[in-house]
Design an enzyme around this catalytic site. Structure first.
Site, short mmCIF file in Angstrom:
data_model
loop_
_atom_site.label_atom_id
_atom_site.label_comp_id
_atom_site.label_asym_id
_atom_site.label_seq_id
_atom_site.Cartn_x
_atom_site.Cartn_y
_atom_site.Cartn_z
N LYS A 71 -30.26 -68.36 -2.41
CA LYS A 71 -29.31 -68.50 -3.51
C LYS A 71 -28.29 -67.36 -3.59
O LYS A 71 -27.36 -67.44 -4.38
CB LYS A 71 -30.07 -68.60 -4.83
CG LYS A 71 -30.88 -69.88 -4.91
CD LYS A 71 -31.58 -70.02 -6.25
CE LYS A 71 -32.33 -71.32 -6.36
NZ LYS A 71 -33.55 -71.33 -5.51
C1 LIG Z 1 -34.10 -72.52 -5.30
C2 LIG Z 1 -34.98 -72.58 -4.13
C3 LIG Z 1 -35.24 -73.79 -3.48
C4 LIG Z 1 -34.73 -75.12 -4.00
O1 LIG Z 1 -33.32 -75.23 -3.93
P1 LIG Z 1 -32.57 -76.35 -4.80
O2 LIG Z 1 -31.13 -76.16 -4.51
O3 LIG Z 1 -32.91 -76.06 -6.23
O4 LIG Z 1 -33.10 -77.66 -4.36
C5 LIG Z 1 -36.02 -73.76 -2.34
N1 LIG Z 1 -36.55 -72.61 -1.88
C6 LIG Z 1 -36.32 -71.43 -2.47
C7 LIG Z 1 -36.93 -70.21 -1.92
C8 LIG Z 1 -35.52 -71.37 -3.62
O5 LIG Z 1 -35.32 -70.21 -4.20
#
Ligand SMILES: *Cc1c(COP(=O)(O)O)cnc(C)c1O
Length: 431
Positions: free
Chosen positions: A107
């Site tokens: 993210k």
């Molecule tokens: C947020 C996250 C996800 C999921 O991503 P989305 O965009 O919400 O589907 C998967 N793995 C990790 C480590 C995350 O932080």
């Protein structure tokens, strides 16, 4: 470019309004009215381009009508100061490592890009960013926005339901970052944030904005990863019949990948890999979307019972389930299966998965057909889930220095119940 709401009951807005508002007033999600298809010349030379150059070209396609090329280049350069390498795990399966940013989770790119775009559009006065997190969003957003002038960030997280390492990444920062510890679930946190956005009285007193994956400035830049994955696979001569498996929670990441395909990216199909929270898989089976409370798992960034980007995916496919099924499939794994996959892959391939990436990897192991090339997103560094992973493998996980640095800080939080009026009173006291 105009942005419309997936619910179709709110006026279209400019990019700046969509970014500052986050959620549309009819509670829908903003989507661009058009998706620009990139020229063949881009795809035929993409393997010679750097990640940053690819991302810049994609950013221009999304945002070029509204933000100058110079500014977009700066935003891209500042957001992508690290690489996302492709690592071959075995045969025709490669890991796209999206965890080399400051908080070691995928993210970071979206959060950093969004912080810069929000600053660009926010004008004067304090802007209050509300973000609900099940773990990784909070740390990525808090770090993406840390020290950004004129923006204050409130991170809401479920008490006791995020890992200690995740927690210290957003509760120890101070400055313009305030951590709110909610005595409830992630869905409660998300509900509090959503209620605040539709509370007219509150909005008249405070400028609110979101930073969850619902925000277009966070959501769209995630597509950069997929163009880059294709470029690196193509450079290795392995881009044909590409299948990409994405560990999914709120479905922002995979939705951005589906947007990339509409821009011309040649990917054959996608797999949405889930933990025990499998509302989307069940939807593909039954045709009925039935959100339910999330259940806690060891892949906790995907503990989501009502994925917010479902609305965007459903909108993108024109509410046609047959079309959706032909592009995306979905699987769900229990904690026991996730653990088994981590242990077995370390033994067999020498590659240490985190619990989220493990779901995506297993989906390829089970679902890849002859002649297909598989890429899965490894969305977090396994050290972010140190205790869980060590219990599974029986081996110590080395914590990178970047992560150790967070662990020396002092935790500061505001404890609240899941009651909206308590949250509202707290915000009012901060005007
Ligand atoms: C947020 C996250 C996800 C999921 O991503 P989305 O965009 O919400 O589907 C998967 N793995 C990790 C480590 C995350 O932080």
């Amino acid at each position: 470019m105009r942005y419309r709401s997936t619910n179709g009951k709110a006026p279209e807005v400019s990019l700046g309004e969509a970014v500052v508002r986050g959620l549309a007033p009819d509670r829908g999600l903003y989507v661009p009215e058009r998706i620009t298809v990139l020229p063949d010349s881009f795809f035929s030379s993409i393997q010679n381009m750097s990640f940053v150059e690819i991302a810049f070209r994609v950013a221009c396609a999304f945002f070029g009508e509204d933000i100058s090329e110079d500014e977009l280049r700066t935003m891209v350069n500042e957001s992508l100061s690290f690489d996302c390498p492709l690592v071959q795990v075995e045969g025709n399966i490669s890991s796209l490592e999206l965890f080399h940013g400051p908080t070691l989770a995928f993210k970071d790119v979206g959060a950093r890009f969004m912080a810069r775009m929000l600053r660009h559009f926010s004008g004067s006065g304090t802007l209050n960013v509300l973000v609900a997190t099940s773990g990784d969003t909070g740390s990525a957003v808090a770090n993406g926005f840390l020290g950004v002038d004129g923006i204050r960030v409130f991170v809401l997280y479920p008490k006791g339901k995020v890992s200690p390492i995740q927690e210290c990444q957003f509760t120890t920062l101070g400055r313009n970052i305030i951590a709110i510890e909610v005595d409830g679930t992630f869905d409660d946190c998300q509900a509090l944030v959503k209620s605040a956005f539709v509370d007219d009285e509150l909005n008249a007193l405070m400028r609110l904005s979101s930073a969850n994956s619902i925000n277009v400035a966070r959501f769209l830049p995630q597509s950069f990863y997929y163009f880059n994955a294709y470029a690196r696979m193509r450079a290795e001569g392995r881009a044909d019949n590409l299948v990409i498996s994405v560990p999914s929670g709120n479905f922002g990441n995979i939705c951005s990948a589906l947007y990339a395909v509409r821009m011309g990216l040649p990917v054959k199909r996608f797999i949405a890999a889930n933990n025990a929270n499998c509302v989307f898989r069940d939807f593909l089976c039954s045709g009925n979307y039935e959100p339910r409370p999330s259940v806690p798992t060891i892949a906790n960034a995907m503990d989501v019972g009502d994925p917010s980007n479902f609305a965007r995916i459903w909108d993108l496919f024109g509410r046609d389930i047959a079309a959706l099924r032909s592009s995306v499939s979905s699987v769900s794994y229990s904690d026991a299966q996730i653990g088994e996959t981590i242990r077995e892959t370390l033994d067999r391939c020498g590659y240490l998965l985190d619990p989220h990436g493990a779901c995506a990897y297993r989906a390829l192991r089970e679902g890849l057909e002859p002649g297909e090339n598989g890429v899965f997103c490894e969305t977090a560094h396994p050290a972010k889930f140190k205790d869980t992973v060590e219990k599974i493998t029986g081996k110590e996980v080395i914590v990178p220095d970047a992560l150790k640095a967070f662990m020396g800080g002092v935790k500061q939080t505001v404890p609240l119940s899941p009651d909206y009026y308590e949250f509202r009173n707290y915000l009012m006291s901060k005007i």
